[in-house]
Design a protein around this motif. Sequence first.
Motif: not given
Length: 529
Positions: A428-430, A474-481, A494-495
């Motif tokens: 995401y970028a906001g 802001q820019i943010t990223g991550g994952f869920w597994h 997740g991270a």
Amino acid sequence: MTARMDAMQRQMLAMQQELAILRRQAGAQRTALAGETRERRMLSQEQSRLAARTQRQQSVAQAGGPGGARPSASEHTPVILANDLICNAGSYALGSAICFTPGGFVELAGIFRSPNVVSDVATDFNGIPFRNSPQSRESEFRFSARQSRLSGLFTAKVDPTLQISAYYEIDFLAAGTTSNSRESNSYTPRVRQVFTTIDALDSGWHVLAGQAWSLITTDATGIIPLKEQIPLTIDAQYVVGFNWTRNPQVRVVKDVAPGLWVGLSVESPQSVLPPSPFAAPGLVNVNNTGDAAGLLNNSTTYSNNSVPDVIGKVAIEPGFGHYEVKGLVRFFDDRLSATNLTTATRLPGRSDTAVGYGIGGAATLPVIDKRLDLQVSGLVGQGIGRYGSAQLPDFALKADGSVATIPAFQLLAGAVAHVQPGTDVYVYAGWEHAARAGARNATGYGSPTLVVTGCDVEGAASGTCQAETRDIRQITGGFWHDLYKGGYGRLVAGAQVSYTERDAFRGAQGIQPSNHLVTGLTSLRYYPF
């Protein structure tokens, strides 16, 4: 012979008349049967539609997890209750008329930030310290289990076309001295959502009453409670540019046509005021300390609002994607005990009211079916700070003490990739921006006369860093597994990593204070339901 012929003709005529009567009766029976078949087909279609809607609501309640990864449902045969209410797998029948769907998760989150914002799992984006603060040269690490959540959905049908539901959702992200009514309505224990819905399933009218996500929040499908498009972040303040509140409201939605919904909501008002150095003159009342006897928090303040926020939305799904057009109207009040602030002459007081507004839109595009979703949303107007994750202020004051709404905009873009079943990756970028407004001193916002020379000097006196926020990006990223998904629930890891920048207005010396925040979060969640 002639008499015999006449008798035969009369007999044939009688038979023809009788045959005509029989044909008319058969036609009427065919028409009745066709009508009955058509009614049965329409009823069957309606029942299927209602069952699908009920199933969607129940599946959302039991999902509660990020992205396309969903907790496994309990294995049991769906049960049909009173008035054809379907109690699906993962839900449980309470008696013969009510279906209960439990939800929630247990979480351990790990949080690292540099600099030190002194926050739990929810980041105060507008609280990033400038370089004069020792915190700006420190980092922080903490574990937290306070985002763990409990939820439940109760559903009943009064008759085949009238459905009543009640939903609750709570977590533990509240502290008694910080509870307030501004964005997440975070009183102890923290109520995230508690609401009732009444659905007239035949006419397409829907009413919601209680605390829920604001109508301004983008939906993933239609305008349906529990189908909001919430960022997948671990951070409980989500992401800069995300439009939302969770507050008490009354909402009415109409299913206008397939793929077209309209909604109107009146929501509990509250205003975000600028932090220090903003200060209202002693003769101007803009907010008041909560009255403990009235069960409000006496450790914080409450703005003066005499009219609820009014929000409207149109949602369209033409066959590809989900689109929204939305707007809001807000009202801000203050009270002046004297009309001449310069001389403090005691004259008859006055009340001031200013109108704020916001216009926005959103689009969600499944560019690669079941693989990649893109989204964009935005809101622009005056006095809209409350509806952004960064919590920029709504208004300041003019030189005469009246309300000056702050022009602002909020933007968010995101992408979610469903890499494989049970694995989601997101970015995401906001951006949230506030403009100058009001008096050219500490009673306004973003005044060029404010002193900011000490904002980059460690240990400098607070009076030399009067910086007020102009932009937060802001820019943010991550994952869920999914680590496990089966008959015993779901275990997911997740991270998330984010970079956030806070820029202030230029001060009297032409200096523009700025600082950034790097955040890393991890999460281990267990969904038992």
